[in-house]
Each structure stands twice: as structure tokens, then as C-alpha cells.
Design a protein around this motif. Structure first.
Motif, PDB file in Angstrom:
ATOM      1  N   ARG A 288       0.855  -1.186   0.000  1.00  0.00           N
ATOM      2  CA  ARG A 288       0.000   0.000   0.000  1.00  0.00           C
ATOM      3  C   ARG A 288       0.889   1.233   0.000  1.00  0.00           C
ATOM      4  N   GLU A 289       0.872   1.971  -1.092  1.00  0.00           N
ATOM      5  CA  GLU A 289       1.690   3.175  -1.167  1.00  0.00           C
ATOM      6  C   GLU A 289       0.889   4.365  -0.668  1.00  0.00           C
ATOM      7  N   LEU A 290       1.423   5.050   0.310  1.00  0.00           N
ATOM      8  CA  LEU A 290       0.707   6.142   0.954  1.00  0.00           C
ATOM      9  C   LEU A 290       1.056   7.505   0.365  1.00  0.00           C
ATOM     10  N   SER A 291       2.127   7.571  -0.387  1.00  0.00           N
ATOM     11  CA  SER A 291       2.569   8.838  -0.964  1.00  0.00           C
ATOM     12  C   SER A 291       2.261   8.897  -2.455  1.00  0.00           C
ATOM     13  N   TRP A 295       4.281   7.059  -5.552  1.00  0.00           N
ATOM     14  CA  TRP A 295       3.482   6.224  -6.455  1.00  0.00           C
ATOM     15  C   TRP A 295       3.854   6.493  -7.911  1.00  0.00           C
ATOM     16  N   GLU A 296       4.189   7.737  -8.208  1.00  0.00           N
ATOM     17  CA  GLU A 296       4.515   8.118  -9.586  1.00  0.00           C
ATOM     18  C   GLU A 296       5.984   7.921  -9.919  1.00  0.00           C
ATOM     19  N   THR A 297       6.853   7.930  -8.903  1.00  0.00           N
ATOM     20  CA  THR A 297       8.286   7.969  -9.203  1.00  0.00           C
ATOM     21  C   THR A 297       9.089   6.751  -8.765  1.00  0.00           C
ATOM     22  N   GLN A 298       8.576   5.922  -7.867  1.00  0.00           N
ATOM     23  CA  GLN A 298       9.406   4.867  -7.295  1.00  0.00           C
ATOM     24  C   GLN A 298       8.947   3.455  -7.648  1.00  0.00           C
ATOM     25  N   PHE A 299       8.155   3.331  -8.708  1.00  0.00           N
ATOM     26  CA  PHE A 299       7.701   1.996  -9.106  1.00  0.00           C
ATOM     27  C   PHE A 299       8.227   1.631 -10.491  1.00  0.00           C
ATOM     28  N   LEU A 356       6.083  16.923   0.602  1.00  0.00           N
ATOM     29  CA  LEU A 356       6.003  15.468   0.720  1.00  0.00           C
ATOM     30  C   LEU A 356       5.133  14.824  -0.341  1.00  0.00           C
ATOM     31  N   ASN A 357       4.070  15.524  -0.780  1.00  0.00           N
ATOM     32  CA  ASN A 357       3.094  14.911  -1.679  1.00  0.00           C
ATOM     33  C   ASN A 357       2.899  15.669  -2.983  1.00  0.00           C
ATOM     34  N   LEU A 587      -2.609   0.377  -4.396  1.00  0.00           N
ATOM     35  CA  LEU A 587      -2.110  -0.968  -4.104  1.00  0.00           C
ATOM     36  C   LEU A 587      -1.252  -1.468  -5.257  1.00  0.00           C
ATOM     37  N   ALA A 588       0.003  -1.743  -4.967  1.00  0.00           N
ATOM     38  CA  ALA A 588       0.860  -2.442  -5.921  1.00  0.00           C
ATOM     39  C   ALA A 588       0.859  -3.912  -5.516  1.00  0.00           C
ATOM     40  N   HIS A 589       0.771  -4.798  -6.489  1.00  0.00           N
ATOM     41  CA  HIS A 589       0.637  -6.221  -6.147  1.00  0.00           C
ATOM     42  C   HIS A 589       1.266  -7.106  -7.200  1.00  0.00           C
ATOM     43  N   SER A 590       1.599  -8.313  -6.784  1.00  0.00           N
ATOM     44  CA  SER A 590       2.121  -9.299  -7.723  1.00  0.00           C
ATOM     45  C   SER A 590       1.110  -9.542  -8.828  1.00  0.00           C
ATOM     46  N   SER A 591       1.600  -9.714 -10.032  1.00  0.00           N
ATOM     47  CA  SER A 591       0.708  -9.778 -11.200  1.00  0.00           C
ATOM     48  C   SER A 591      -0.172 -11.013 -11.210  1.00  0.00           C
TER      49      SER A 591
END
Length: 619
Positions: A288-291, A295-299, A356-357, A587-591
Motif C-alpha cells: 500500500r503506497e501512501l505517498s 506512487w509516480e516515481t518509485q515503481f 512530501l506529496n 495498491l501495488a501487487h504481484s501480477s
């Protein structure tokens, strides 16, 4: 009301039709009277699903069974008993192992359907409620779930369990077995929500705990009636749940499409950074990414770039709840509302949110913001004003007239806010002497901000630390000596349970159906009760009166007015410096993990959504 991409608008319209009637001129929906045993019960009106429904509308009854889901949790644990105050219980025991008489739908504001109970019955005034157990209900050891287990559980939780159970137990005049499989609760005061709450208490196996000191924590695996059993425990590090192949309720329509994984594993990590690294490496399946910025830069890490990780945004229409820095009014520093408002003025939200956001998250403007039951801008009107008027002389400025948070500045220091803060502090008796803010006796304005080094459910530790660092620097300019103390999870829980803090990070999720739990959050008795959620220590007759109006309201209009009035008392109380919230879950999750993306429930990513609705498919 905000509507987001992929949100099922029909669900929102249906669920909110009960709450959005205020000011519309539409007649209130009549109260539902369960003259005969029924399959479900709603706070107002009737359950959306009729008897004989095939499955929950937001579940996938065709979801395949099997596989494993691995999840990461911050901190540690030393107990498998989430029902008592002592110890730091592992997450998941109360969710996967133990069941309740009724099951709460996350697609309706407050509706319950029979789980352990095959039926529920109550009178028009809801002065009593009766449940009849399903004859097939079994604990994981094969023994039947009995009325004796139910009665023992309710009394034990109400007298020896966590304080959150005590308030409702005190409202039960009589508990009695009325048949081989039925139990009735008669109440000693008017409170329409009690008939609902009686369906949501955990049912434990009496034979396992009878004769033991139930209030003590421990690592004995509970025997429950749920879909899962505790399989393996590595104290402090991991807990694994195994799906019970003989689960008694696997064929219930209510459970179709739920409990799909064979194994659910929770691994514990020191902090959010370690959790994220585990996810990136493939050692956890959900993040669960809270920022929004992250979410836009670290995935763009390898697993994501290769398609082994997918990103999903889950919308919701639930209240924002309250999140931010709470001030402990038991501390003499924070008893004066002008000092608390000065703290709010000094906290430059606009700059912090931009830093931060990237300024992308909205601010929490009240405890029930982002919902149809939130307080409205400007002066109190109509029934809300009527409810507050008897307390007008004691209410803080802004409660009736209207209260809003300062706008802040895009610069590090909000000069206007700092001037207002200093004016308020001077009114409260604080002046700068020798570069330090002091009271009339020369005592300095100094306090500690307590933080959990493992972070929280909604904020990473690094993010809260950044917020606090910026805030502390602003306070220094006012002559205030504030410092942050980081503790591990066990120490943080121990101190906050006993209100041993000046200011600390605070989160309270709130639903579309606030009720008796509000007394545990904001009630006077809870202010002196270790383990309660009234961390600010507020004692407000007005707040308690509004809560009483909430639980005794007969129509959706009365309910909504009472919640809006309570929202005003809480927000204008200036107990918390609120930060931002997200109207979506990232939510990032395994495919190889999936969820019913075509039918988002009203509450979105809420207890009952993940992992209950998810499933795994072979890659």
C-alpha cells in the motif's frame, strides 16, 4: 461527493440514499421492524440483499481457490490475543481465525448478514435482539459452536477483554438462552445500534480459555470457527494462517468468492523502508503506497518494469477520519484551546503537503470529511444548530459559527500563521523572554513529540519524521522547544495506551455508521481509561450528547444531523493538527493476484476487501 474512475455509481447512489436525505425534502425511510427472524439487519431500512442472495455483489463467486499471499507488517508482535489490552497482538488472528454472529457488508453504510447466526430478530424499538445459531457452525477442531460459547465470549470480553468491549456490555440488562440454538440480549437503555453491535462480537471457544486468566496476553493459538487456522508462528517475526479444508461455512452464499488463498502469511519488518525493499525483491505480494509522489516515481524497479508487479487504485466514499498530531490535554500546556489553535497555525500544511506529496493530497477538513455525513461549511443550520444550542455557552469559538483550518503558505514559514499563533499564545499568557517562550512564572514552553519508528497504517515513519522536523523548526521561531522521540512499536503502544505523551501521531478511521464506538474515541470515561482511543483526553458534554443522539436517532435525517453536530464539536475542539488523506488506496501487487475490479464496494479498500476478496492465478 467525489466520484472516481471505475467507481460503481449505482452502489454509491443506493448506499447513500439513506444518508443524503437531509435538506432534500424527501420523507425518511421507515424503520425496519424484524417482526420475524430475518437473514440480515440494517441500521435504517432493510438490507440491500434479500434472503437467498447468491453472493456478496462485490465478490467473485468464480474465483479459484489455492495459492499463497504474503504480506508485510511493521514492527513486531508478542501475542495472538487481539481481544485483550496486554501485549502487541499479531495482525490477522481476529480477522481470519475467529468469526462473529453476523457479517458486515462493505457495500452498505451499516448492514449485517447472518454468519454464525442463521437469523436475527428484534422489536420495533430495538430494546432486545435475538440470534439463532446455524446448526452446522463448527470450530476448527470439529466441535459445534454453541450458545454457551456465545454467552461466555460476550461476558468474558465485556469484563476481562479490551476496554473497547466494556461500554456495550454495560448496556446489557439480561443475556439469556431462549432455545437450543438461540440467545437473546435485552438492553437497559435506548440505543438502536446495540442490536447491530451484538452481532459483531468475536465468538471464542469457551473450553479453550475457561479457567485461564483471559486478560493475559499469550502465544497460544486460538481455536476459532473461521476459514483459517494458525499454522506457524515465529514470535515477533512472522505468522502463517492455513485455510481449513473442513471449514463449516465454505458453502454459505455469504462466503462465495471469499477466503480464496490456501495460505496467508504476515512477515514483520523494522520499518516501512524494509517492507518496501521486501516487496521490491518479491518477498511480499502487496504494497500500500501512501505517498502519491512515490506512487509516480518509485515503481520503476525491475519487477515492476518486467510486469511482475501491477498498480491498482481503489476508490472509496468513506469519511476521511482524523489523522495528524494529537495534543494531550491532560498536559497543562495543551489545556487552553488558544494554545492548540496556535499549534495548528504554526503547522504550515500547504508547504508540508507540497514538499512530501507534491500538493496532490487534499487536507482533512473535519473528522467525517469526504462523506455525506460531514459537517457543512459556515454557521450551523437547522437541526444541527438546535442540537448544539443547549451547549452554546461552553462550546469553543467556531463550533456554531463555523470553523476552518488556516490556508498556510507555499513558503517554509507561513508568516501570517506565525503572527496569529503568537497573538494566541500571548492571549494564553505566554511571552518571549530571552529568546524563549515562557509563562508568567518563567517556565519554558517545551514538549515532546512521540513517534513510532515503525510508522503507522497510513504514514511511513520517514514521512511523519519529515513533517515533524519542519514543524519543530517553525516552533523554534516562536521560542518553543519541541523535540521528537522515536520509539519501537512495543514502547510506543505502551506509552500511548497509558497517555504518556505530550503530542504524538494519531490515526482514527471512521465509517459511515458512527455509533457507540464514538464514546471510546471521545467520551469522558474513556479519557481516564488506559487503552482507550481518547488520546487527546477530551471531556465534552456536548460531544457525548451528540453521540447519544446518534445512537438513538430514528431517521437518517436525525442521524446525519447528529453526526454533523459531533463533527463540529470535534473539529472546533482543536485537538488534532490534521494532515492530508487519500480518497483512493494505491495498491501495488504481484501480477498473479487479482480482485473483482469491475465492482468496487462502497468502503473500497477496507477490512473485508484484502485479502478476503482476492485470489491467485498461475503465472
Amino acid at each position: 461527493m467525489r466520484i472516481f474512475k471505475n467507481l460503481n455509481k449505482c452502489a454509491i447512489t443506493r448506499a447513500f440514499s439513506l444518508l443524503a436525505l437531509v435538506g432534500s425534502g424527501v420523507a425518511a425511510m421507515p424503520l425496519a421492524t424484524l417482526a420475524d427472524p430475518a437473514h440480515g439487519i440494517a441500521m435504517y431500512g432493510k438490507p440491500a440483499l434479500e434472503a437467498g442472495f447468491e453472493s456478496l455483489p462485490y465478490a467473485n463467486p468464480e474465483a479459484p481457490k489455492g495459492g499463497t499471499i504474503r504480506m508485510a507488517e511493521p514492527g513486531s508482535f508478542d501475542s495472538l490475543k487481539p481481544w485483550v489490552l496486554k501485549g502487541d497482538a499479531a495482525w490477522g488472528v481476529g480477522v481470519h481465525v475467529v468469526e462473529t454472529l453476523m457479517y458486515r457488508s462493505i457495500d452498505e453504510p451499516f448492514t449485517l448478514y447472518g454468519l454464525l447466526a442463521e437469523s436475527v430478530e428484534t422489536d420495533e424499538n430495538r430494546s432486545w435482539v435475538e440470534f439463532t445459531l446455524r446448526p452446522e457452525a463448527r470450530f476448527s477442531d470439529g466441535s459445534p459452536v454453541t450458545v454457551e460459547d456465545v454467552m461466555w465470549s460476550y461476558e468474558t470480553l465485556g469484563t476481562q477483554g479490551h476496554p473497547r468491549y466494556h461500554g456495550v456490555w454495560s448496556k446489557i440488562a439480561r443475556m439469556e438462552q431462549t432455545g437450543p440454538r438461540s440467545v437473546r440480549f435485552t438492553f437497559n437503555e435506548q440505543d438502536r445500534e446495540l442490536a447491530m453491535l451484538m452481532g459483531l462480537r468475536p465468538v471464542l471457544k469457551k473450553a479453550q480459555w475457561d479457567g485461564k486468566d483471559f486478560a493475559q496476553s499469550g502465544l497460544e493459538a486460538p481455536i476459532g470457527s473461521g476459514a483459517y487456522m494458525v499454522d506457524r508462528v515465529d514470535p515477533g517475526r512472522s505468522v502463517t494462517f492455513r485455510r481449513n479444508p473442513d471449514y463449516w461455512g465454505k458453502d454459505l452464499p455469504l462466503n462465495r468468492g471469499l477466503h480464496n488463498f490456501d495460505t496467508i502469511r504476515y512477515d514483520y519488518y523494522g520499518d516501512a523502508n524494509a517492507m518496501f525493499e521486501a516487496f521490491k525483491a518479491g518477498n511480499a505480494d502487496i504494497w500500500r503506497e501512501l505517498s502519491p509522489q512515490k506512487w509516480e516515481t518509485q515503481f520503476n524497479f525491475p519487477r515492476a518494469a518486467q510486469g511482475s508487479v501491477l498498480k491498482a487504485e481503489i476508490p472509496n466514499e468513506r469519511p476521511s477520519g482524523i489523522m495528524g498530531l494529537v495534543m494531550n490535554t491532560r498536559h497543562p500546556l495543551f489545556t487552553d484551546w488558544r494554545v492548540r489553535q496556535a499549534m495548528i497555525e504554526a503547522f504550515n500544511f500547504q508547504f508540508i503537503n507540497n514538499t512530501l506529496n507534491a500538493g496532490k493530497e487534499p487536507r482533512i477538513t473535519s473528522y467525517f470529511s469526504n462523506s455525506a455525513i460531514a459537517m457543512q461549511p459556515g454557521p450551523a443550520q437547522g437541526r444541527v444548530a438546535e442540537l448544539l444550542q443547549p451547549f452554546a455557552d461552553d462550546l469553543l469559538p467556531g463550533t456554531i459559527e463555523g470553523y476552518s483550518l488556516p490556508a498556510g503558505s507555499d513558503r517554509p514559514i507561513d508568516r501570517d500563521g506565525m503572527r496569529r499563533a503568537m497573538d494566541l499564545l500571548e492571549q494564553a499568557g505566554w511571552t518571549v523572554q530571552g529568546g524563549k517562550l515562557r509563562d508568567v512564572d518563567g517556565r519554558p514552553f517545551a514538549f515532546e513529540i512521540l513517534l513510532n519508528q515503525s510508522g503507522s497504517a497510513m504514514r511511513a515513519a520517514s514521512e511523519t519524521q519529515q513533517m515533524v522536523d519542519i514543524f519543530i523548526e517553525a516552533l523554534r521561531r516562536l521560542g518553543i522547544d519541541a523535540h521528537a522521540t522515536l520509539l519501537d512499536s512495543a514502547q510506543f503502544i505502551q506509552r500511548t495506551n497509558n497517555f504518556q505523551f505530550d503530542m504524538t501521531w494519531y490515526e482514527r478511521a471512521l465509517s459511515l455508521s458512527p455509533g457507540n464506538e464514538q464514546m471510546l474515541y471521545w467520551g469522558s470515561a474513556a479519557a481516564d481509561q488506559p487503552g482507550s482511543r481518547n488520546w487527546m483526553g477530551m471531556k465534552s458534554p456536548a460531544a457525548e450528547a451528540m453521540i447519544q443522539e446518534i445512537v438513538t436517532s430514528d431517521t437518517p435525517e436525525e442521524f446525519t444531523s447528529a453526526v454533523r453536530a459531533l463533527d463540529r464539536v470535534l473539529t472546533a475542539g482543536r485537538y488534532v493538527i490534521p494532515v492530508s488523506f487519500s480518497p483512493i488506496s494505491r495498491l501495488a501487487h504481484s501480477s498473479n493476484l487479482h480482485y473483482p475490479s469491475d465492482r468496487t464496494p462502497l468502503y473500497g479498500d477496507w477490512p473485508g476487501f484484502m485479502p478476503e476478496l482476492w485470489w491467485q492465478e498461475a503465472e
